[in-house]
Write a protein that holds these residues in place. Structure first.
Motif, PDB file in Angstrom:
ATOM      1  N   ALA A 180     -53.691-100.238  -5.765  1.00 55.37           N
ATOM      2  CA  ALA A 180     -54.908-100.986  -6.073  1.00 55.37           C
ATOM      3  C   ALA A 180     -56.096-100.433  -5.286  1.00 55.37           C
ATOM      4  N   GLY A 181     -55.845-100.036  -4.026  1.00 53.57           N
ATOM      5  CA  GLY A 181     -56.911 -99.437  -3.232  1.00 53.57           C
ATOM      6  C   GLY A 181     -57.371 -98.118  -3.816  1.00 53.57           C
ATOM      7  N   ALA A 182     -56.392 -97.303  -4.256  1.00 49.93           N
ATOM      8  CA  ALA A 182     -56.746 -96.034  -4.893  1.00 49.93           C
ATOM      9  C   ALA A 182     -57.544 -96.279  -6.172  1.00 49.93           C
ATOM     10  N   LEU A 183     -57.154 -97.302  -6.921  1.00 49.83           N
ATOM     11  CA  LEU A 183     -57.864 -97.651  -8.156  1.00 49.83           C
ATOM     12  C   LEU A 183     -59.302 -98.063  -7.857  1.00 49.83           C
ATOM     13  N   ALA A 184     -59.476 -98.907  -6.834  1.00 51.73           N
ATOM     14  CA  ALA A 184     -60.822 -99.347  -6.464  1.00 51.73           C
ATOM     15  C   ALA A 184     -61.689 -98.181  -6.030  1.00 51.73           C
ATOM     16  N   GLY A 185     -61.099 -97.255  -5.282  1.00 50.69           N
ATOM     17  CA  GLY A 185     -61.861 -96.090  -4.838  1.00 50.69           C
ATOM     18  C   GLY A 185     -62.314 -95.215  -5.991  1.00 50.69           C
ATOM     19  N   LEU A 186     -61.433 -95.028  -6.968  1.00 49.90           N
ATOM     20  CA  LEU A 186     -61.786 -94.207  -8.131  1.00 49.90           C
ATOM     21  C   LEU A 186     -62.862 -94.886  -8.982  1.00 49.90           C
ATOM     22  N   VAL A 187     -62.768 -96.201  -9.105  1.00 49.09           N
ATOM     23  CA  VAL A 187     -63.805 -96.942  -9.843  1.00 49.09           C
ATOM     24  C   VAL A 187     -65.150 -96.798  -9.132  1.00 49.09           C
ATOM     25  N   ALA A 188     -65.128 -96.857  -7.786  1.00 52.82           N
ATOM     26  CA  ALA A 188     -66.367 -96.706  -7.023  1.00 52.82           C
ATOM     27  C   ALA A 188     -66.958 -95.308  -7.219  1.00 52.82           C
ATOM     28  N   VAL A 189     -66.100 -94.287  -7.229  1.00 49.25           N
ATOM     29  CA  VAL A 189     -66.574 -92.923  -7.456  1.00 49.25           C
ATOM     30  C   VAL A 189     -67.185 -92.814  -8.850  1.00 49.25           C
ATOM     31  N   ALA A 190     -66.542 -93.437  -9.834  1.00 50.30           N
ATOM     32  CA  ALA A 190     -67.066 -93.406 -11.205  1.00 50.30           C
ATOM     33  C   ALA A 190     -68.436 -94.081 -11.284  1.00 50.30           C
ATOM     34  N   ALA A 191     -68.675 -95.060 -10.385  1.00 46.25           N
ATOM     35  CA  ALA A 191     -69.960 -95.762 -10.369  1.00 46.25           C
ATOM     36  C   ALA A 191     -71.022 -95.003  -9.587  1.00 46.25           C
ATOM     37  N   GLY A 192     -70.643 -93.849  -9.005  1.00 41.88           N
ATOM     38  CA  GLY A 192     -71.623 -93.029  -8.302  1.00 41.88           C
ATOM     39  C   GLY A 192     -71.482 -92.999  -6.796  1.00 41.88           C
ATOM     40  N   ALA A 193     -70.496 -93.715  -6.244  1.00 42.34           N
ATOM     41  CA  ALA A 193     -70.315 -93.754  -4.795  1.00 42.34           C
ATOM     42  C   ALA A 193     -69.230 -92.746  -4.404  1.00 42.34           C
ATOM     43  N   ARG A 194     -69.632 -91.560  -3.955  1.00 45.51           N
ATOM     44  CA  ARG A 194     -68.667 -90.504  -3.629  1.00 45.51           C
ATOM     45  C   ARG A 194     -67.753 -90.892  -2.474  1.00 45.51           C
ATOM     46  N   TRP A 195     -68.240 -91.776  -1.605  1.00 46.11           N
ATOM     47  CA  TRP A 195     -67.458 -92.197  -0.460  1.00 46.11           C
ATOM     48  C   TRP A 195     -66.405 -93.242  -0.831  1.00 46.11           C
ATOM     49  N   GLY A 196     -66.393 -93.694  -2.093  1.00 51.05           N
ATOM     50  CA  GLY A 196     -65.484 -94.761  -2.497  1.00 51.05           C
ATOM     51  C   GLY A 196     -64.014 -94.409  -2.315  1.00 51.05           C
ATOM     52  N   ASP A 197     -63.644 -93.173  -2.652  1.00 51.76           N
ATOM     53  CA  ASP A 197     -62.229 -92.780  -2.559  1.00 51.76           C
ATOM     54  C   ASP A 197     -61.731 -92.757  -1.117  1.00 51.76           C
ATOM     55  N   PRO A 198     -62.402 -92.058  -0.175  1.00 48.04           N
ATOM     56  CA  PRO A 198     -61.903 -92.079   1.206  1.00 48.04           C
ATOM     57  C   PRO A 198     -62.008 -93.446   1.867  1.00 48.04           C
ATOM     58  N   LEU A 199     -63.026 -94.233   1.496  1.00 47.80           N
ATOM     59  CA  LEU A 199     -63.136 -95.570   2.073  1.00 47.80           C
ATOM     60  C   LEU A 199     -61.988 -96.453   1.601  1.00 47.80           C
ATOM     61  N   ALA A 200     -61.618 -96.312   0.324  1.00 45.07           N
ATOM     62  CA  ALA A 200     -60.465 -97.053  -0.186  1.00 45.07           C
ATOM     63  C   ALA A 200     -59.199 -96.625   0.548  1.00 45.07           C
ATOM     64  N   GLY A 201     -59.100 -95.320   0.851  1.00 47.36           N
ATOM     65  CA  GLY A 201     -57.944 -94.840   1.594  1.00 47.36           C
ATOM     66  C   GLY A 201     -57.838 -95.467   2.974  1.00 47.36           C
ATOM     67  N   LEU A 202     -58.970 -95.665   3.644  1.00 45.11           N
ATOM     68  CA  LEU A 202     -58.960 -96.316   4.955  1.00 45.11           C
ATOM     69  C   LEU A 202     -58.556 -97.783   4.853  1.00 45.11           C
ATOM     70  N   ALA A 203     -59.027 -98.450   3.797  1.00 47.47           N
ATOM     71  CA  ALA A 203     -58.648 -99.850   3.586  1.00 47.47           C
ATOM     72  C   ALA A 203     -57.145 -99.966   3.348  1.00 47.47           C
ATOM     73  N   VAL A 204     -56.603 -99.037   2.569  1.00 44.68           N
ATOM     74  CA  VAL A 204     -55.165 -99.027   2.322  1.00 44.68           C
ATOM     75  C   VAL A 204     -54.404 -98.793   3.628  1.00 44.68           C
ATOM     76  N   THR A 205     -54.941 -97.957   4.500  1.00 47.78           N
ATOM     77  CA  THR A 205     -54.296 -97.694   5.781  1.00 47.78           C
ATOM     78  C   THR A 205     -54.163 -98.971   6.604  1.00 47.78           C
ATOM     79  N   LEU A 206     -55.209 -99.803   6.608  1.00 47.02           N
ATOM     80  CA  LEU A 206     -55.151-101.069   7.341  1.00 47.02           C
ATOM     81  C   LEU A 206     -54.091-101.999   6.753  1.00 47.02           C
ATOM     82  N   LEU A 207     -53.976-102.021   5.431  1.00 40.78           N
ATOM     83  CA  LEU A 207     -52.953-102.843   4.785  1.00 40.78           C
ATOM     84  C   LEU A 207     -51.554-102.343   5.146  1.00 40.78           C
TER      85      LEU A 207
END
Length: 305
Positions: A180-207
């Motif tokens: 789900a975190g990877a999905l959210a990051g990819l959706v953020a990248v699709a919306a124009g936020a290049r940092w969405g994928d690595p930020l989602a990865g950090l959130a997944v790390t905390l989980l």
């Protein structure tokens, strides 16, 4: 001393002992089916992660594939725990299941480290992500597949009282959150936020760290003979309802999937042995009724005088 082993069920006559061979088969089936499902999901995500360059999806793929190895560890733990008691191991090798669970915990922490390092690397390196539609579809499949596997293993684990299988189910639930975190990051990248994928990865790390802590502490509690205080309270309350017992002291511990309850009861020192034995049988029946999860209950009579 009286001892009843196996899963007990109180009835008007006494106690019925139930073999756990069926439960072991259910555990083996759950492990095998989940391993096949996770292997298929992980390989599909890995191929698409390499295509898209998504670090979130890559971490999720390796996480899923690592679960296949943990399933093997859990399977070996169940197999070893089947060995019967011996003079060297008078309680058998049931705790092999808990040791296997520590292997699962180790993989969870390794996954956290990998996901965190890869996420920071991409965040600082400003990496790119392509083929977003395919990546989003793969992440969605990962969420669904891991949810199905987690619910199946959790249901079986709770039914057979296996802390290791429950821990493995939590790990699969963690994988669903990772997807789900990877999905959210990819959706953020699709919306124009290049940092969405690595930020989602950090959130997944905390989980991952959160679930790793829960699984590790649960297994450590088992290995250190920790039990819910309500188990002791229930055992002592049930035993004191038996006439002829003046005082009760209970202890309990887990060995693998077996909850062992030891009851010490103080009785009239002038009672004949047959009467003291009858009291012991009634105490065991009362405790088994109050604690159906207990698989081994022992009774020791002490003189009240």
């Amino acid at each position: 001393m009286h001892t009843i082993s196996g899963r007990q069920a109180a009835d008007p006559v006494g106690l019925t002992e139930v073999d756990d061979a069926g439960e072991r088969r259910a555990a083996h089936r759950a492990i095998a089916l989940s391993a096949v499902g996770l292997a298929a999901t992980g390989l599909a995500e890995l191929l698409i992660a390499l295509l898209t360059g998504s670090v979130g999806l890559l971490g999720d793929a390796f996480h899923n594939l690592s679960d296949v190895s943990t399933s093997l560890v859990v399977f070996l733990g169940f197999r070893v725990s089947r060995r019967t008691a011996s003079e060297r191991y008078p309680y058998g090798l049931e705790r092999a299941e808990d040791l296997a669970g520590l292997g699962v915990a180790a993989v969870i922490w390794a996954s956290a480290l990998f996901a965190g390092v890869e996420s920071v690397r991409k965040l600082l390196g400003h990496g790119t992500t392509t083929h977003l539609g395919v990546g989003i579809a793969a992440a969605a499949i990962g969420v669904l597949g891991n949810q199905l596997v987690a619910r199946y293993k959790l249901r079986v684990g709770r039914r057979i009282q296996s802390a290791t299988l429950i821990g493995d189910a939590k790990h699969s639930w963690l994988d669903a959150l990772s997807s789900a975190g990877a999905l959210a990051g990819l959706v953020a990248v699709a919306a124009g936020a290049r940092w969405g994928d690595p930020l989602a990865g950090l959130a997944v790390t905390l989980l991952i760290c959160h679930i790793g802590w829960e699984v590790t502490t649960d297994l450590a509690r088992h290995l250190l003979d920790g039990v819910d205080p309500a188990v002791i309270t229930s055992a002592e309350a049930a035993a004191t309802t038996v006439p002829g017992v003046s005082h009760i002291h209970a202890r309990a511990r887990w060995t693998g999937r077996t909850l062992r309850v030891e009851i010490e009861g103080w009785v009239d020192p002038d009672l004949p042995v047959r009467a003291a034995d009858a009291i012991g049988r009634h105490v065991i029946a009362a405790v088994a009724h109050a604690l159906p999860e207990a698989r081994a209950i022992s009774w020791s009579a002490r003189s009240a005088g």
